[in-house]
Design a protein around this motif. Sequence first.
Motif, PDB file in Angstrom:
ATOM      1  N   ILE A   1       0.838  -1.213   0.000  1.00 22.66           N
ATOM      2  CA  ILE A   1       0.000   0.000   0.000  1.00 22.66           C
ATOM      3  C   ILE A   1       0.864   1.250   0.000  1.00 22.66           C
ATOM      4  O   ILE A   1       0.609   2.209  -0.748  1.00 22.66           O
ATOM      5  N   TYR A   2       1.897   1.250   0.819  1.00 16.49           N
ATOM      6  CA  TYR A   2       2.811   2.402   0.909  1.00 16.49           C
ATOM      7  C   TYR A   2       3.474   2.664  -0.445  1.00 16.49           C
ATOM      8  O   TYR A   2       3.519   3.807  -0.926  1.00 16.49           O
ATOM      9  N   THR A   3       4.003   1.588  -1.054  1.00 16.20           N
ATOM     10  CA  THR A   3       4.675   1.735  -2.349  1.00 16.20           C
ATOM     11  C   THR A   3       3.696   2.215  -3.415  1.00 16.20           C
ATOM     12  O   THR A   3       4.017   3.088  -4.231  1.00 16.20           O
ATOM     13  N   GLY A   4       2.473   1.644  -3.417  1.00 18.52           N
ATOM     14  CA  GLY A   4       1.454   2.062  -4.389  1.00 18.52           C
ATOM     15  C   GLY A   4       1.086   3.522  -4.229  1.00 18.52           C
ATOM     16  O   GLY A   4       0.925   4.255  -5.227  1.00 18.52           O
ATOM     17  N   ALA A   5       0.968   3.972  -2.970  1.00 24.64           N
ATOM     18  CA  ALA A   5       0.629   5.376  -2.708  1.00 24.64           C
ATOM     19  C   ALA A   5       1.717   6.309  -3.239  1.00 24.64           C
ATOM     20  O   ALA A   5       1.429   7.375  -3.796  1.00 24.64           O
ATOM     21  N   LEU A   6       2.975   5.887  -3.087  1.00 19.50           N
ATOM     22  CA  LEU A   6       4.086   6.705  -3.595  1.00 19.50           C
ATOM     23  C   LEU A   6       4.070   6.783  -5.121  1.00 19.50           C
ATOM     24  O   LEU A   6       4.327   7.852  -5.704  1.00 19.50           O
ATOM     25  N   PHE A   7       3.760   5.664  -5.786  1.00 20.53           N
ATOM     26  CA  PHE A   7       3.682   5.674  -7.252  1.00 20.53           C
ATOM     27  C   PHE A   7       2.569   6.601  -7.739  1.00 20.53           C
ATOM     28  O   PHE A   7       2.748   7.390  -8.678  1.00 20.53           O
ATOM     29  N   VAL A   8       1.409   6.514  -7.085  1.00 23.04           N
ATOM     30  CA  VAL A   8       0.276   7.366  -7.464  1.00 23.04           C
ATOM     31  C   VAL A   8       0.616   8.837  -7.249  1.00 23.04           C
ATOM     32  O   VAL A   8       0.330   9.699  -8.101  1.00 23.04           O
ATOM     33  N   ALA A   9       1.235   9.138  -6.103  1.00 21.82           N
ATOM     34  CA  ALA A   9       1.614  10.528  -5.805  1.00 21.82           C
ATOM     35  C   ALA A   9       2.626  11.049  -6.813  1.00 21.82           C
ATOM     36  O   ALA A   9       2.563  12.217  -7.235  1.00 21.82           O
ATOM     37  N   GLN A  10       3.561  10.184  -7.225  1.00 21.15           N
ATOM     38  CA  GLN A  10       4.591  10.605  -8.181  1.00 21.15           C
ATOM     39  C   GLN A  10       4.011  10.851  -9.570  1.00 21.15           C
ATOM     40  O   GLN A  10       4.412  11.780 -10.269  1.00 21.15           O
ATOM     41  N   ILE A  11       3.033  10.030  -9.961  1.00 19.15           N
ATOM     42  CA  ILE A  11       2.456  10.150 -11.307  1.00 19.15           C
ATOM     43  C   ILE A  11       1.508  11.343 -11.408  1.00 19.15           C
ATOM     44  O   ILE A  11       1.573  12.133 -12.357  1.00 19.15           O
ATOM     45  N   PHE A  12       0.646  11.497 -10.392  1.00 16.48           N
ATOM     46  CA  PHE A  12      -0.422  12.509 -10.490  1.00 16.48           C
ATOM     47  C   PHE A  12      -0.133  13.798  -9.709  1.00 16.48           C
ATOM     48  O   PHE A  12      -0.718  14.823 -10.001  1.00 16.48           O
ATOM     49  N   GLY A  13       0.758  13.729  -8.733  1.00 15.72           N
ATOM     50  CA  GLY A  13       0.952  14.917  -7.901  1.00 15.72           C
ATOM     51  C   GLY A  13       2.306  15.575  -8.011  1.00 15.72           C
ATOM     52  O   GLY A  13       2.485  16.707  -7.586  1.00 15.72           O
TER      53      GLY A  13
ATOM     54  N   THR B   1       6.066  17.559  -4.863  1.00 12.82           N
ATOM     55  CA  THR B   1       5.546  18.031  -3.569  1.00 12.82           C
ATOM     56  C   THR B   1       4.648  16.997  -2.909  1.00 12.82           C
ATOM     57  O   THR B   1       4.798  16.679  -1.719  1.00 12.82           O
ATOM     58  N   LEU B   2       3.693  16.466  -3.672  1.00 10.90           N
ATOM     59  CA  LEU B   2       2.783  15.457  -3.121  1.00 10.90           C
ATOM     60  C   LEU B   2       3.552  14.201  -2.729  1.00 10.90           C
ATOM     61  O   LEU B   2       3.217  13.547  -1.724  1.00 10.90           O
ATOM     62  N   ASN B   3       4.566  13.865  -3.498  1.00  6.17           N
ATOM     63  CA  ASN B   3       5.389  12.691  -3.188  1.00  6.17           C
ATOM     64  C   ASN B   3       6.064  12.840  -1.818  1.00  6.17           C
ATOM     65  O   ASN B   3       6.114  11.891  -1.029  1.00  6.17           O
ATOM     66  N   ILE B   4       6.575  14.043  -1.531  1.00  5.81           N
ATOM     67  CA  ILE B   4       7.209  14.298  -0.226  1.00  5.81           C
ATOM     68  C   ILE B   4       6.185  14.173   0.901  1.00  5.81           C
ATOM     69  O   ILE B   4       6.449  13.553   1.937  1.00  5.81           O
ATOM     70  N   ILE B   5       5.002  14.758   0.703  1.00  7.33           N
ATOM     71  CA  ILE B   5       3.958  14.723   1.738  1.00  7.33           C
ATOM     72  C   ILE B   5       3.541  13.283   2.032  1.00  7.33           C
ATOM     73  O   ILE B   5       3.429  12.865   3.194  1.00  7.33           O
ATOM     74  N   VAL B   6       3.306  12.502   0.961  1.00 14.38           N
ATOM     75  CA  VAL B   6       2.901  11.101   1.131  1.00 14.38           C
ATOM     76  C   VAL B   6       4.015  10.301   1.820  1.00 14.38           C
ATOM     77  O   VAL B   6       3.749   9.471   2.690  1.00 14.38           O
ATOM     78  N   THR B   7       5.273  10.572   1.446  1.00 12.30           N
ATOM     79  CA  THR B   7       6.405   9.857   2.053  1.00 12.30           C
ATOM     80  C   THR B   7       6.488  10.121   3.554  1.00 12.30           C
ATOM     81  O   THR B   7       6.630   9.187   4.350  1.00 12.30           O
ATOM     82  N   ILE B   8       6.388  11.395   3.940  1.00  9.51           N
ATOM     83  CA  ILE B   8       6.510  11.753   5.366  1.00  9.51           C
ATOM     84  C   ILE B   8       5.351  11.183   6.171  1.00  9.51           C
ATOM     85  O   ILE B   8       5.551  10.486   7.176  1.00  9.51           O
ATOM     86  N   PHE B   9       4.112  11.453   5.725  1.00 10.36           N
ATOM     87  CA  PHE B   9       2.947  10.999   6.499  1.00 10.36           C
ATOM     88  C   PHE B   9       2.795   9.479   6.435  1.00 10.36           C
ATOM     89  O   PHE B   9       2.372   8.855   7.422  1.00 10.36           O
TER      90      PHE B   9
END
Length: 435
Positions: free
Chosen positions: A49-61, A64-72
């Motif tokens: 789930i964590y890895t998938g969330a990072l991929f989604v954040a990197q593709i669509f966000g 900046t969004l990638n950093i936020i998702v990584t930290i939280f």
Amino acid sequence: MINDAFRIFEQIVIILIGFFSTYIIFYFMSRFERTLYRRKYVYVIAYLIYTGALFVAQIFGGFTLNIIVTIFGTILVGHFLYNNKKIYIFYYSLYIVAILCFNIAALPMLEAIYRLVNVDFYNVVTLNIASSVVVQFINLSATKLFIIFYGRKNIQKISRFQYFNFLVLPLFSIFYVITLLMYMQIYISIEDLILLTVNIASIIVLNVFITNVFESVSRNNELKSELLLYEQQTKMQYDYYNSLEKKYKNSRKLIHDVKNHLQTIEELYRQQDSEKAKQYAKDMDKMFDKFAQRSYTSNKVLNIILNDKIQKAEELHIFFDCKIGNADMNFIKDIDLTSIFANLIDNAIEGARKANKQKYVLLKMDKFNGSFVINIENSIDKTPATIGHKFQSSKKNHEAIGIGNVKRTLEKYEGDVRIHFSDKVFKVNIVIPEA
């Protein structure tokens, strides 16, 4: 056709790097202090789930969004799966921010190094792939350093084995991947891209595998040391209770003869020979004294250790003076008490045994300014031999590991040990803050 294959190769490498990046973060949280242990499938699900969330954040966000998702994401996973202490939310955040800052600074540094050593990439895609893979290997090494620094509070305690673990293998991996990517630019086919993908995947898996092997070896060594200490502690307890049983049997014999002894004392007084009567009573007192088990502290294990070592010293005709004040050290684990006191007192007795004239061991322990202070002094016959900053054992084919074990044990309690010696006296001073 080749261009399409190259784009596919790029996407595959990005996915591999993403999974490797997540592994590094989970590795950090698992090797840092833990209070929570869930079922294994929970960690696998969280990892995906964590890895998938990072991929989604990197593709669509984007970035900046990638950093936020990584930290939280790291905070949530760490807090609910590894350590729920509030202070560790700060540690997890600090780690991610440090790694992100390191990555931002590393990319221009890598480009400068490429130019310095004349490493040429003929397209931006190859450069980005090489830099991304290199950064992840560097992240793995930096993560291990972070764990050692915050876990042990002293980065100077790194062994050669650990240096090999987090420096040599990643450096080899970096050199190997860059070399592959450079030579693949000269001529490349679809088969070459497949082999390149397999090679990069293999080198990532190798790093993960070797890291886990080293961790297992390190843990096995710790368990061996603990097992030896448990065996030492068990033997002391056995000798202690065996000694109690012997004293009990001898005391029964003495009690059986008490009536006769008392009659003898009465007869001496009746004959008005008070001096002999007093001496006889003193001799009886000494006889009873031999059966009394001394109690030095409120800690049962420490009492066993002290009684065992003092008895050993007496058998070797070594004077042992023990002065214990306020020494309630129940916050220290029994196995650690064994490591500290058994090693140091054994060393002191061994040193005093070889002394030419006075053979003595002095042990003083008391509480001072919120810390426990332990002083152990013994006579010696010559200045101890040292290799570098380590003491060399006088025993044949035997390493002087006792002091090293004591230092490692004291690190758990933020204790400090200082050693002073001359050609006649060896002194060890220990300070342990109260928990």
